[in-house]
Motif scaffolding. Structure first.
Motif, PDB file in Angstrom:
ATOM      1  N   THR A 186      27.110 -24.604-126.255  1.00 54.81           N
ATOM      2  CA  THR A 186      26.700 -24.334-127.625  1.00 54.81           C
ATOM      3  C   THR A 186      25.517 -25.190-128.049  1.00 54.81           C
ATOM      4  N   ASN A 193      23.884 -17.754-132.638  1.00 56.84           N
ATOM      5  CA  ASN A 193      23.673 -17.398-134.041  1.00 56.84           C
ATOM      6  C   ASN A 193      22.854 -16.113-134.137  1.00 56.84           C
ATOM      7  N   ARG A 223      22.308 -20.921-130.072  1.00 55.20           N
ATOM      8  CA  ARG A 223      23.683 -21.419-130.215  1.00 55.20           C
ATOM      9  C   ARG A 223      24.642 -20.289-130.609  1.00 55.20           C
ATOM     10  N   ASP A 250      29.634 -21.009-128.756  1.00 52.54           N
ATOM     11  CA  ASP A 250      30.082 -20.637-130.095  1.00 52.54           C
ATOM     12  C   ASP A 250      31.574 -20.297-130.099  1.00 52.54           C
TER      13      ASP A 250
END
Length: 261
Positions: free
Chosen positions: A146, A253, A251, A135
């Motif tokens: 990622t 998040n 990823r 990221d």
């Protein structure tokens, strides 16, 4: 998909960057800086699985054609500073000798109500962040992680972390080079131009490179083991491993459903 389509690689500019990579003379320092700034931006584009590797190869060959003075002046632009390993957080542990099958099974059954911040911390504690970006943050000597969620099964991801020498990408394969003077150099070949090889000798620091004339090489062989150290997960406890895997598969998040309580 919409984000990917809005961030596609600039194909024509990549062609120009590729054509200019071996042009050693005629640059001003400001032009060099703009070139590498563009290359760094190109790394954030949404390409295929090998896209960032190809961009890094162009960038590394361009770096190999810099003079010593240019390398010093552009150090902050051509490569991110090495991460101080002593600054990374320590694993909480106690760890154990994790197996790939064991971790894959844990991922399958245990990636609910995980802790995003703990996963990010474990990513650093296991030294993943020293070599890999996720990221947009982390080192740059290894592949960007990622998009591992879309490229690896749970077992493949577990094996890549625990048994890094089982499968090694050609882009990140190490070599052992012996010069005619008897000097042994271990590292990854990152550039080849004008009869010389550029070798990165420290997997944690992209600025530690040596240049070797091909005519001075007595012997060169592919390393049998990965440049990625083994046992990186060994110091982590079960919760740290689970949070790390959730962090990788999300990823980066924090709003992924794996972190919803």
């Amino acid at each position: 998909v919409a984000k990917m389509l809005a961030n596609t690689p600039e194909i024509q500019k990549i062609h120009y960057a590729f054509a200019l990579r071996t042009m050693r003379y005629g640059w001003t320092l400001e032009q060099r800086k703009k070139y590498f700034d563009w290359m760094n931006g190109a790394l954030t584009r949404s390409g295929g699985a090998s896209y960032q590797g190809f961009i890094n190869n162009i960038k590394n060959e361009a770096v190999a054609n810099l003079s010593a003075a240019e390398k010093k002046a552009l150090a902050a632009t051509t490569a991110p500073p090495a991460i101080d390993l002593k600054s990374l957080p320590k694993p909480k542990g106690p760890g154990k000798d994790w197996t790939s099958a064991e971790v894959a099974s844990m991922i399958q059954d245990g990636l609910l109500r995980r802790n995003f911040d703990a996963g990010k911390r474990a990513f650093a504690a296991a030294r993943c962040s020293a070599c890999h970006r996720l990221d947009g943050a982390g080192g740059a000597t290894g592949p960007d992680l990622t998009n591992v969620a879309g490229r690896f099964s749970h077992l493949d991801l577990s094996e890549a972390l625990i048994e890094p020498s089982k499968v090694v990408s050609d882009q990140y394969r190490g070599h052992q080079i012996v010069t005619k003077g008897g000097k042994v150099i271990n590292g990854r070949i990152i550039g080849e131009a004008d009869g010389k090889l550029t070798v990165m000798t420290d997997p944690y620091d992209a600025l530690k490179i040596v240049t070797i004339a091909k005519d001075d090489i007595e012997e060169s062989s592919v390393a049998k083991t990965s440049l990625m150290p083994k046992d990186l997960l060994k110091p982590l406890n079960r919760q740290e491993v689970l949070d790390l895997m959730a962090y990788l598969l999300s990823r980066g998040n924090p709003n992924d459903r794996m972190f919803v309580k």
